[in-house]
Design a protein around this motif. Structure first.
Motif, PDB file in Angstrom:
ATOM      1  N   LYS A 155     145.138  54.023 -15.997  1.00 22.83           N
ATOM      2  CA  LYS A 155     144.667  52.982 -16.432  1.00 22.83           C
ATOM      3  C   LYS A 155     145.572  51.665 -16.693  1.00 22.83           C
ATOM      4  O   LYS A 155     145.045  50.540 -16.096  1.00 22.83           O
ATOM      5  CB  LYS A 155     143.956  53.296 -17.895  1.00 22.83           C
ATOM      6  N   GLN A 208     141.333  57.773  -8.974  1.00 24.63           N
ATOM      7  CA  GLN A 208     139.844  58.494  -9.248  1.00 24.63           C
ATOM      8  C   GLN A 208     138.905  57.567  -9.650  1.00 24.63           C
ATOM      9  O   GLN A 208     139.396  56.725 -10.736  1.00 24.63           O
ATOM     10  CB  GLN A 208     139.984  59.770 -10.290  1.00 24.63           C
ATOM     11  N   GLY A 209     137.869  57.692  -9.461  1.00 23.15           N
ATOM     12  CA  GLY A 209     136.706  56.917  -9.988  1.00 23.15           C
ATOM     13  C   GLY A 209     136.554  56.979 -11.747  1.00 23.15           C
ATOM     14  O   GLY A 209     136.355  55.939 -12.409  1.00 23.15           O
ATOM     15  N   SER A 210     136.859  58.259 -11.959  1.00 23.32           N
ATOM     16  CA  SER A 210     136.623  58.354 -13.594  1.00 23.32           C
ATOM     17  C   SER A 210     137.768  57.664 -14.362  1.00 23.32           C
ATOM     18  O   SER A 210     137.672  57.561 -15.517  1.00 23.32           O
ATOM     19  CB  SER A 210     137.021  59.996 -13.864  1.00 23.32           C
ATOM     20  N   VAL A 211     138.801  57.423 -13.685  1.00 25.53           N
ATOM     21  CA  VAL A 211     140.145  56.833 -14.281  1.00 25.53           C
ATOM     22  C   VAL A 211     140.142  55.428 -13.865  1.00 25.53           C
ATOM     23  O   VAL A 211     139.770  54.292 -14.703  1.00 25.53           O
ATOM     24  CB  VAL A 211     141.492  57.418 -14.037  1.00 25.53           C
ATOM     25  N   GLN A 219     136.573  53.371 -13.861  1.00 26.44           N
ATOM     26  CA  GLN A 219     135.837  53.513 -15.186  1.00 26.44           C
ATOM     27  C   GLN A 219     136.849  52.208 -15.962  1.00 26.44           C
ATOM     28  O   GLN A 219     136.185  51.505 -16.612  1.00 26.44           O
ATOM     29  CB  GLN A 219     136.255  54.534 -15.840  1.00 26.44           C
ATOM     30  N   THR A 278     126.406  57.195  -9.532  1.00 29.81           N
ATOM     31  CA  THR A 278     127.449  56.435  -9.880  1.00 29.81           C
ATOM     32  C   THR A 278     127.035  54.821 -10.123  1.00 29.81           C
ATOM     33  O   THR A 278     127.382  53.951 -11.040  1.00 29.81           O
ATOM     34  CB  THR A 278     128.589  56.399  -8.975  1.00 29.81           C
ATOM     35  N   LYS A 300     125.536  53.843 -13.235  1.00 23.34           N
ATOM     36  CA  LYS A 300     126.128  53.549 -14.162  1.00 23.34           C
ATOM     37  C   LYS A 300     127.118  52.288 -14.151  1.00 23.34           C
ATOM     38  O   LYS A 300     127.179  51.422 -15.126  1.00 23.34           O
ATOM     39  CB  LYS A 300     127.229  54.739 -14.456  1.00 23.34           C
TER      40      LYS A 300
END
Ligand code: NAD
Length: 478
Positions: free
Chosen positions: A39, A204-207, A210, A229, A232
């Motif tokens: 992040k 990564q997408g989730s990190v 996001q 995705t 969202k």
């Protein structure tokens, strides 16, 4: 090769994790190493993009265009090398990948020239001696989130219009297009992009995705990827009231009417369904065939499928290569299992390689399932085509529109009236007669209806609308 971030004009190696990239054509071979970001890397990229904004915005659009033109020249000089890397990373056949790189070069040239084109309008004022006009101004910091299936062209069709309009960027490429993203970033850096204007953050997408959506002070976001995705991303953008664009999935139909010229229809359907191993958002996956031509069409299609050459992405002869990754292989294989179990096999191509050497899925054509079957309703994103026989044109249109998606649709007919009716009635953003469902050109608007898009468009002049905002100006000179 190893991936790297490019933030605030510096190359950096993030340390939140690593992914070894196998070659999808030959999984014993390693193409490179991807370093994943945390992040904090994304936040740093956001700060760099904010800091660079005033300098980039105050350059003339013509000067910004010079950088894009230089990038086009450099990409042309490195086309072979970039295409080889991208094909090795995600498995698109090299001949097709060279075409994709060429598309990227054309996009850079097209948007470079927009720097010196008219960019507003003069509107008569109701008061005398008032000049009233509009001008486009940048949005600010734009987040770009891209998929792996066009690792060069999709990033460029977002980066180039965003840059010419004067925005700075935080770009989050797909995990399994990170090596290609590093090479493309290098092209733009070498073309002289000032520090902080483009910030590439691998991860990564989730990190990374996001954090980009939650915490970077974005003024807009442009996303291409799955509908799941995209919805969202759209929700998060709407909550922050920033401009957004989401280009998402498809379940594209080709309609073959009884009077179709099969010499045109069959190659177009095969190419629409099986180039890129079916991994195009505009890939043909439903083929709706009028009863009167069904048997003749199936016979010609079988012959064409039997001739397909399925091999390594780096083999010049390959019409299609493997699917892109282990995750793709698993997902597409599950659909193939359902098809072999619940549908009738019409044709299946032979592989020219050892299937176990990579993520190979033999192109498959089936029929015998109803229009509500998952094979007909869900996006497969692999080389699987489902045939749907229909009585007549009206039923063909009804079946074509019986989907939540609305990206592209084609009809094959010699009848002008039927062709024109199809263009009127098919619910898709890109509709075509006697042409495959994919292949819309870079200078034309690209995007979908229904659940395929946020109803915005990319490419051509439409991209300039997205990456800028209008100021209405008035000057009294009396
Ligand atoms: P995906 O949705 O899995 O990923 C797309 C991007 O979003 C990746 O960079 C991913 O890391 C990122 N991401 C994932 N989770 C995120 C999150 N929570 N927040 C922010 N970003 C996140 O899609 P994919 O598998 O890479 O691509 C295939 C899909 O893309 C297919 O559905 C295809 O139809 C679609 N696609 C659409 C178009 C179009 O123009 N309509 C073009 C190409 C591909």
């Amino acid at each position: 090769m190893e991936s790297r971030n490019y933030i605030g004009g510096e190359w950096m190696t993030p340390t939140a994790g690593e992914l070894v990239v196998p070659n999808p054509s030959n999984t014993q071979e390693t193409v490179g190493l991807v370093h994943l970001s945390a992040k904090e890397d994304v936040l740093q990229a956001g700060d760099a993009a904010v800091a660079a904004l005033s300098k980039w915005t105050s350059m003339t659009p013509g000067a910004r265009g010079e950088v894009l033109l230089k990038a086009a020249q450099l990409l042309e000089a490195r086309a072979e090398e970039v295409a080889h890397l991208a094909s090795s990373e995600m498995g698109k056949p090299i001949t097709e990948m060279k075409g994709e790189v060429k598309r990227g070069i054309n996009l850079l040239r097209y948007y470079a020239a927009e720097g010196v084109r008219a960019f507003g309008s003069v509107i008569p004022a109701s008061q005398q001696q008032v000049l009233q006009y509009t001008k486009r101004v940048p949005l600010g910091v734009v987040g770009l989130i891209t998929p792996w299936n066009f690792p060069i062209a999709i990033p460029i069709w977002k980066l180039a219009p965003a840059l010419i309009c004067g925005n700075t960027i935080v770009w989050k490429p797909a995990e399994n297009a990170s090596l290609s993203a590093t090479a493309l970033t290098q092209v733009l850096v070498d073309a002289g992009l000032p520090a902080g204007v483009l910030n590439t953050v691998i991860g990564q997408g989730s990190v990374v995705g996001q954090a980009l959506m939650d915490e970077v002070p974005l003024d807009a976001v442009s996303f291409t990827g799955s509908t799941q995705t995209g919805l969202k991303v759209g929700e998060q953008a709407a909550r922050r009231n920033i401009k957004y664009q989401t280009e998402m999935g498809g379940k594209n139909a080709a309609v073959v009417l009884a009077d179709a010229n099969l010499d045109i229809a069959v190659p177009a359907v095969v190419s629409g369904a099986f180039t890129s191993a079916g991994q195009k958002c505009t890939a043909t996956s439903r083929v709706i065939v009028e009863a009167g031509i069904y048997n003749r069409f199936v016979a010609a299609l079988r012959d064409a499928v039997n001739e397909l050459y399925v091999g390594s992405a780096l083999d010049q002869k390959s019409y299609l290569g493997p699917v892109a990754s282990a995750a793709q292989f698993e997902k597409v294989s599950a659909f193939v299992d359902v098809a072999l179990r619940e549908a009738n096999e019409v044709a299946q191509a032979r592989l020219q390689v050892n299937p176990a050497s990579g993520y190979y899925v033999a192109p498959l054509v089936v029929d015998g399932v109803g229009v509500q079957h998952p094979l007909v309703q869900e996006e497969v994103f692999g080389p699987l085509m489902t045939l749907l026989p229909v009585r007549d044109f009206d039923e063909a249109i009804a079946v074509c529109n019986d989907t939540v998606y609305g990206l592209s649709a084609s009809v094959f007919t010699e009848n002008l009236h039927a062709g024109m009716r199809f263009l009127d009635e098919a619910q898709a953003g890109m509709v075509r007669v006697n042409l495959e469902t994919s292949g819309v050109e870079y200078q034309a608007p690209f995007g979908g209806m229904k659940m395929s898009s946020s109803h915005t468009r990319e490419q051509g002049q439409a991209a300039l609308d997205f990456y800028s905002q209008t100021k209405t100006c008035a000057v009294y000179y009396g």
